[in-house]
Design a protein around this motif. Sequence first.
Motif, PDB file in Angstrom:
ATOM      1  N   LEU A  86     -52.990  23.351 -14.012  1.00  0.00           N
ATOM      2  CA  LEU A  86     -51.759  22.805 -14.575  1.00  0.00           C
ATOM      3  C   LEU A  86     -51.346  21.551 -13.807  1.00  0.00           C
ATOM      4  N   LYS A  87     -51.215  20.434 -14.519  1.00  0.00           N
ATOM      5  CA  LYS A  87     -50.814  19.161 -13.921  1.00  0.00           C
ATOM      6  C   LYS A  87     -49.436  18.732 -14.381  1.00  0.00           C
ATOM      7  N   TRP A  88     -48.991  19.242 -15.522  1.00  0.00           N
ATOM      8  CA  TRP A  88     -47.699  18.815 -16.080  1.00  0.00           C
ATOM      9  C   TRP A  88     -47.190  19.893 -17.006  1.00  0.00           C
ATOM     10  N   SER A  89     -45.902  20.131 -16.957  1.00  0.00           N
ATOM     11  CA  SER A  89     -45.258  21.097 -17.842  1.00  0.00           C
ATOM     12  C   SER A  89     -43.884  20.556 -18.187  1.00  0.00           C
ATOM     13  N   ALA A  90     -43.492  20.714 -19.438  1.00  0.00           N
ATOM     14  CA  ALA A  90     -42.185  20.219 -19.855  1.00  0.00           C
ATOM     15  C   ALA A  90     -41.609  21.158 -20.899  1.00  0.00           C
ATOM     16  N   ASP A  91     -41.081  22.274 -20.444  1.00  0.00           N
ATOM     17  CA  ASP A  91     -40.422  23.193 -21.366  1.00  0.00           C
ATOM     18  C   ASP A  91     -39.130  22.564 -21.859  1.00  0.00           C
ATOM     19  N   LEU A  92     -38.744  22.900 -23.060  1.00  0.00           N
ATOM     20  CA  LEU A  92     -37.480  22.425 -23.612  1.00  0.00           C
ATOM     21  C   LEU A  92     -36.385  23.380 -23.148  1.00  0.00           C
ATOM     22  N   ASN A  93     -35.358  22.833 -22.546  1.00  0.00           N
ATOM     23  CA  ASN A  93     -34.246  23.647 -22.049  1.00  0.00           C
ATOM     24  C   ASN A  93     -32.961  23.190 -22.702  1.00  0.00           C
ATOM     25  N   GLY A  94     -32.109  24.144 -23.041  1.00  0.00           N
ATOM     26  CA  GLY A  94     -30.807  23.795 -23.593  1.00  0.00           C
ATOM     27  C   GLY A  94     -30.865  23.379 -25.042  1.00  0.00           C
ATOM     28  N   ASP A  95     -29.962  22.484 -25.415  1.00  0.00           N
ATOM     29  CA  ASP A  95     -29.802  22.078 -26.805  1.00  0.00           C
ATOM     30  C   ASP A  95     -30.003  20.582 -27.029  1.00  0.00           C
ATOM     31  N   ARG A  96     -30.610  19.909 -26.047  1.00  0.00           N
ATOM     32  CA  ARG A  96     -30.851  18.466 -26.184  1.00  0.00           C
ATOM     33  C   ARG A  96     -32.268  18.145 -25.748  1.00  0.00           C
ATOM     34  N   LEU A  97     -32.848  17.153 -26.377  1.00  0.00           N
ATOM     35  CA  LEU A  97     -34.176  16.692 -26.008  1.00  0.00           C
ATOM     36  C   LEU A  97     -34.079  15.801 -24.774  1.00  0.00           C
ATOM     37  N   ASP A  98     -34.900  16.059 -23.781  1.00  0.00           N
ATOM     38  CA  ASP A  98     -34.951  15.215 -22.590  1.00  0.00           C
ATOM     39  C   ASP A  98     -35.806  13.995 -22.931  1.00  0.00           C
TER      40      ASP A  98
END
Length: 94
Positions: free
Chosen positions: A16-28
């Motif tokens: 694993l080199k990168w992870s970007a889970d979506l958190n909350g109610d807005r797009l980062d």
Amino acid sequence: MSRAQTSSFPPPGYVLKWSADLNGDRLDEKKWMYRTGVRLESFQQPENVSVAAGNAIITIRKERVEGSEYTSGGLISRRKFRYGHYETTKAARR
């Protein structure tokens, strides 16, 4: 620990080199950008993407825009990759 880290699947030798889970109610938008323009059978637009409870919701609509009979949406990571193993969890409903 993210879902990607707990998976039993990447193939041997992948790390694993990168992870970007979506958190909350807005797009980062520092990690993600919207897919736009004509893709296959639909016109991609940001209005068809929302985030709720850590989930991306991509809506397909039967509406004519710029020559396409349907609109949809999509997300692209801002992190560039040449190759690798990608993992996502998804569900579809009617």
